[in-house]
Design a protein around this motif. Structure first.
Motif, short mmCIF file in Angstrom:
data_model
loop_
_atom_site.label_atom_id
_atom_site.label_comp_id
_atom_site.label_asym_id
_atom_site.label_seq_id
_atom_site.Cartn_x
_atom_site.Cartn_y
_atom_site.Cartn_z
N VAL A 114 -27.59 -99.08 18.80
CA VAL A 114 -26.18 -99.63 19.15
C VAL A 114 -25.08 -99.49 18.02
CG1 VAL A 114 -25.27 -101.75 20.26
CG2 VAL A 114 -27.62 -101.12 20.63
N GLY A 115 -24.07 -99.10 18.42
CA GLY A 115 -22.94 -99.03 17.44
C GLY A 115 -22.04 -97.98 17.43
N SER A 116 -21.34 -97.71 16.60
CA SER A 116 -20.06 -96.64 16.49
C SER A 116 -20.88 -95.29 15.93
CB SER A 116 -18.97 -96.86 15.73
OG SER A 116 -19.76 -97.17 14.31
N LYS B 44 -17.99 -97.99 21.19
CA LYS B 44 -19.68 -98.27 21.06
C LYS B 44 -20.23 -97.46 21.89
CE LYS B 44 -22.45 -102.16 21.74
NZ LYS B 44 -22.46 -103.74 21.99
N ARG C 121 -22.56 -94.70 27.35
CA ARG C 121 -21.88 -96.24 27.20
C ARG C 121 -22.63 -97.33 27.60
NH1 ARG C 121 -17.57 -95.19 23.46
NH2 ARG C 121 -16.33 -93.53 24.11
N GLN C 122 -22.29 -98.41 27.34
CA GLN C 122 -23.01 -99.67 27.59
C GLN C 122 -22.98 -99.89 29.07
OE1 GLN C 122 -23.13 -102.80 24.89
NE2 GLN C 122 -22.67 -104.47 26.51
#
Length: 115
Positions: A29-31, A38, A72-73
């Motif tokens: 999870v992150g860049s 994200k 993407r989330q």
């Protein structure tokens, strides 16, 4: 929508990728270096992904070839231990992009504006 139905995705959570009919476990999870914003790295149960956790020479997580996918989330649904959906995942931006990871080594098209 009630506040308790909005959740943030975390590493090791079971998820389903909406519209792709695949399930797996969150591994990152992150860049990223390949695109802004994200991203969520998922290790898929089946070899229906695009990578092994590495994109453009950078390793974000490790898994078998074609078992990794970045999304993407907003494209995820959390699953409980039995595999049933447990709610919607909070998205930092409503209407966020649903673009998926570019294929490794393939140039990405650039959008141009015409005035």
């Amino acid at each position: 929508m009630s506040e308790n139905r909005l959740m943030n995705v975390k590493v090791n959570q079971r998820v389903e990728v909406t519209g792709k009919d695949v399930r797996g476990v969150v591994a990152y999870v992150g860049s990223t270096m390949f695109a802004s914003g994200k991203w969520i790295g998922v290790v898929l149960d089946e070899p229906r992904g695009k990578n092994n956790g590495s994109i453009q020479g950078k390793t974000y997580f490790q898994c078998k070839e074609n078992h990794g996918m970045f999304v993407r989330q907003s494209q995820l649904t959390l699953l409980d231990e039995s595999g049933a959906p447990i709610g919607e995942i909070a998205s930092p931006l409503s209407g966020a992009s649903t673009a998926t990871t570019p294929d490794e080594g393939r140039p990405r098209p650039r959008l141009s504006r015409s005035d």
